[in-house]
Design an enzyme around this catalytic site. Sequence first.
Site, PDB file in Angstrom:
ATOM      1  N   GLU A  95      -1.152  -8.499   4.182  1.00  0.00           N
ATOM      2  CA  GLU A  95      -1.179  -9.002   5.578  1.00  0.00           C
ATOM      3  C   GLU A  95      -2.579  -9.159   6.341  1.00  0.00           C
ATOM      4  OE1 GLU A  95      -1.606  -4.867   6.214  1.00  0.00           O
ATOM      5  OE2 GLU A  95      -0.635  -6.001   4.615  1.00  0.00           O
ATOM      6  N   CYS A 138       0.924  -1.282   0.037  1.00  0.00           N
ATOM      7  CA  CYS A 138       0.095   0.136  -0.117  1.00  0.00           C
ATOM      8  C   CYS A 138       0.865   1.283  -0.061  1.00  0.00           C
ATOM      9  CB  CYS A 138      -0.946   0.053   1.108  1.00  0.00           C
ATOM     10  SG  CYS A 138      -2.414   1.199   1.098  1.00  0.00           S
ATOM     11  N   HIS A 140      -3.241  -5.129   0.578  1.00  0.00           N
ATOM     12  CA  HIS A 140      -2.740  -5.455   1.875  1.00  0.00           C
ATOM     13  C   HIS A 140      -2.381  -7.183   1.784  1.00  0.00           C
ATOM     14  CE1 HIS A 140      -2.619  -1.534   3.798  1.00  0.00           C
ATOM     15  NE2 HIS A 140      -3.621  -1.387   2.978  1.00  0.00           N
TER      16      HIS A 140
END
Length: 244
Positions: free
Chosen positions: A191, A100, A189
């Site tokens: 994660e 990001c 993202h």
Amino acid sequence: MRPFLFLGTRAEDLAADGEYDAVLRFSGLAERDLRRVRLERDELPPLDLDDWSGIVLGGGPYNVSDPDDLKSPAQRRAEARLADLAEQVVDADFPFLGACYGIGTLGRLRGGAVDRTFAEPIGAVTVTLTDAGRTDPLTADLPGSFDVFLGHKEAVSALPGGAVLLATAPSCPVQAFRIGTRVYATQFHPELDVDALCTRIEVYRHHGYFEPAAAEAVKAAARTATVTEPTRLLARFVELFARR
């Protein structure tokens, strides 16, 4: 193993700690092997890249396309340091994965452009690998198309010179790219799972990503999505670049 370095920019402890914990979990690294620096509060000293296996940069509310007079001193300091680091890792072709905010950090290099043209609301989007993405060492094991979690106010509108597009989507054409052979950025993202996304929705309720009153509806929509593939990128990054 030489450690990896995690760089965060989130001032909110709940989001900052959750992001770091998620990267630990999905990368398979222990804390001793993933050292953290919070750039919104701490200085990052000059780095000898030979001391590290690689660098992971997280996301956050900073936008490089914000007018300079609206950026806090902490943002301006972090941005300047990351701009220097971006040049360092690209020049060295050093393992780097920016999620990001990595798009903003790398996207302006070599004639690239980052602006508000392809902003996307918080939620799930289907991205598709390009031909290059289907053969790239980091992304080749992913399906040709898969869902991701994201939410951003800025994006790459013109790739840096020499960058290779790895993943795309109709709503935002640049979803992942590579510079050289080991420097990567993703707009999404890797994660995030749904619980972590819902936490961030609450933390950033008043940051302009959506109307505050819509927070519960944004969470409910996120819970209907099936996002399973992006987290594999973190373990793959470690697998590819961990050094003794």
